[in-house]
Write a protein that holds these residues in place. Structure first.
Motif, mmCIF file in Angstrom:
data_model
loop_
_atom_site.group_PDB
_atom_site.id
_atom_site.type_symbol
_atom_site.label_atom_id
_atom_site.label_comp_id
_atom_site.label_asym_id
_atom_site.label_seq_id
_atom_site.Cartn_x
_atom_site.Cartn_y
_atom_site.Cartn_z
ATOM 1 N N THR A 1 0.753 -1.028 0.166
ATOM 2 C CA THR A 1 -0.062 -0.026 -0.116
ATOM 3 C C THR A 1 0.831 1.236 -0.126
ATOM 4 N N TRP A 2 0.330 2.344 -0.082
ATOM 5 C CA TRP A 2 1.014 3.578 -0.193
ATOM 6 C C TRP A 2 0.312 4.421 0.677
ATOM 7 N N ASN A 3 1.494 5.405 1.312
ATOM 8 C CA ASN A 3 1.298 6.282 2.320
ATOM 9 C C ASN A 3 1.450 7.795 1.825
ATOM 10 N N VAL A 4 0.410 8.643 2.397
ATOM 11 C CA VAL A 4 0.699 10.104 2.439
ATOM 12 C C VAL A 4 0.869 10.293 3.661
ATOM 13 N N LYS A 5 1.917 11.029 3.923
ATOM 14 C CA LYS A 5 2.485 11.451 5.279
ATOM 15 C C LYS A 5 3.231 12.770 5.120
ATOM 16 N N LYS B 1 -1.035 5.910 -7.529
ATOM 17 C CA LYS B 1 -1.815 7.054 -8.063
ATOM 18 C C LYS B 1 -2.708 7.664 -7.161
ATOM 19 N N GLU B 2 -3.517 6.950 -6.343
ATOM 20 C CA GLU B 2 -4.490 7.344 -5.446
ATOM 21 C C GLU B 2 -3.720 8.246 -4.702
ATOM 22 N N ALA B 3 -2.584 7.746 -3.866
ATOM 23 C CA ALA B 3 -1.890 8.540 -2.913
ATOM 24 C C ALA B 3 -1.363 9.761 -3.322
ATOM 25 N N ILE B 4 -0.821 9.659 -4.805
ATOM 26 C CA ILE B 4 -0.352 10.946 -5.255
ATOM 27 C C ILE B 4 -1.498 12.000 -5.510
ATOM 28 N N ASP B 5 -2.585 11.720 -5.880
ATOM 29 C CA ASP B 5 -3.811 12.475 -5.865
ATOM 30 C C ASP B 5 -4.159 13.012 -4.609
ATOM 31 N N SER B 6 -4.303 12.303 -3.604
ATOM 32 C CA SER B 6 -4.569 12.823 -2.189
ATOM 33 C C SER B 6 -3.498 13.752 -2.109
ATOM 34 N N ALA B 7 -2.264 13.414 -1.947
ATOM 35 C CA ALA B 7 -1.097 14.297 -1.515
ATOM 36 C C ALA B 7 -1.252 15.342 -2.116
ATOM 37 N N ARG B 8 -1.277 15.394 -3.512
ATOM 38 C CA ARG B 8 -1.407 16.612 -4.333
ATOM 39 C C ARG B 8 -2.472 17.700 -3.900
ATOM 40 N N GLN B 9 -3.765 17.212 -3.348
ATOM 41 C CA GLN B 9 -4.901 18.106 -2.921
ATOM 42 C C GLN B 9 -4.443 18.688 -1.605
ATOM 43 N N ALA C 1 -1.267 19.241 -0.465
ATOM 44 C CA ALA C 1 -0.043 20.043 -0.792
ATOM 45 C C ALA C 1 -0.737 21.257 -1.493
ATOM 46 N N LYS C 2 -1.668 21.190 -2.216
ATOM 47 C CA LYS C 2 -2.370 22.552 -3.003
ATOM 48 C C LYS C 2 -2.955 23.432 -1.749
ATOM 49 N N ASN C 3 -3.785 22.719 -0.982
ATOM 50 C CA ASN C 3 -4.517 23.183 0.230
ATOM 51 C C ASN C 3 -3.545 23.900 1.092
ATOM 52 N N GLN C 4 -2.447 23.368 1.450
ATOM 53 C CA GLN C 4 -1.476 23.949 2.349
ATOM 54 C C GLN C 4 -0.308 24.813 2.011
ATOM 55 N N LYS C 5 -0.380 24.905 0.487
ATOM 56 C CA LYS C 5 0.795 25.714 -0.225
ATOM 57 C C LYS C 5 2.044 25.127 0.260
ATOM 58 N N SER C 6 2.282 23.692 0.006
ATOM 59 C CA SER C 6 3.386 23.053 0.304
ATOM 60 C C SER C 6 4.087 22.291 -0.688
ATOM 61 N N GLU C 7 5.044 21.446 -0.669
ATOM 62 C CA GLU C 7 5.516 20.864 -1.348
ATOM 63 C C GLU C 7 4.977 19.206 -1.476
ATOM 64 N N LEU C 8 5.191 18.446 -2.600
ATOM 65 C CA LEU C 8 4.889 17.275 -2.827
ATOM 66 C C LEU C 8 6.033 16.553 -3.254
ATOM 67 N N PHE C 9 6.324 15.446 -2.482
ATOM 68 C CA PHE C 9 7.525 14.441 -2.548
ATOM 69 C C PHE C 9 6.976 13.094 -2.897
ATOM 70 N N ILE C 10 7.376 12.762 -4.052
ATOM 71 C CA ILE C 10 7.017 11.469 -4.574
ATOM 72 C C ILE C 10 8.275 10.352 -4.521
ATOM 73 N N HIS C 11 8.100 9.213 -3.945
ATOM 74 C CA HIS C 11 8.918 8.258 -3.777
ATOM 75 C C HIS C 11 8.383 7.141 -4.537
ATOM 76 N N GLY C 12 9.473 6.545 -5.231
ATOM 77 C CA GLY C 12 9.198 5.219 -6.159
ATOM 78 C C GLY C 12 9.015 4.070 -4.987
ATOM 79 N N SER C 13 8.742 2.921 -5.797
ATOM 80 C CA SER C 13 8.517 1.595 -5.117
ATOM 81 C C SER C 13 9.787 1.076 -4.324
ATOM 82 N N ASP C 14 10.922 1.812 -4.476
ATOM 83 C CA ASP C 14 11.967 1.488 -3.833
ATOM 84 C C ASP C 14 12.074 2.262 -2.515
ATOM 85 N N ASN C 15 11.306 3.413 -2.623
ATOM 86 C CA ASN C 15 11.251 4.440 -1.570
ATOM 87 C C ASN C 15 12.129 5.535 -1.785
#
Length: 75
Positions: free
Chosen positions: A15-19, A34-42, A44-58
């Motif tokens: 599974t994938w975390n948003v943290k 993809k679902e985690a990225i979509d959630s994290a992007r929303q 990050a937009k709301n908080q005016k912050s950065e989104l960091f995406i890690h691959g399956s190897d983290n």
């Protein structure tokens, strides 16, 4: 003031975390990256912050910025 940067990382069970940066617990857990990225992007937009995406190897693989709005800069 910008909120916490959001990280998308993979769990050992597939599974994938948003943290938020510095948080010990995940904000949300998703079955796909993809679902985690979509959630994290929303968040990050709301908080005016950065989104960091890690691959399956983290390892870090991508970054999006939602906190650098040039219209809001004061000169």
């Amino acid at each position: 003031m910008a909120g916490k940067d959001q990280h998308v990382t993979k769990n050992s069970d597939g599974t994938w975390n948003v943290k938020g940066a510095g948080n010990s617990k995940a904000t949300s857990i998703h079955p796909t990256q993809k679902e985690a990225i979509d959630s994290a992007r929303q968040i990050a937009k709301n908080q005016k912050s950065e989104l960091f995406i890690h691959g399956s190897d983290n390892k870090f693989r991508a970054r999006d910025s939602y906190g650098n709005d040039p219209k809001s800069s004061k000169g």
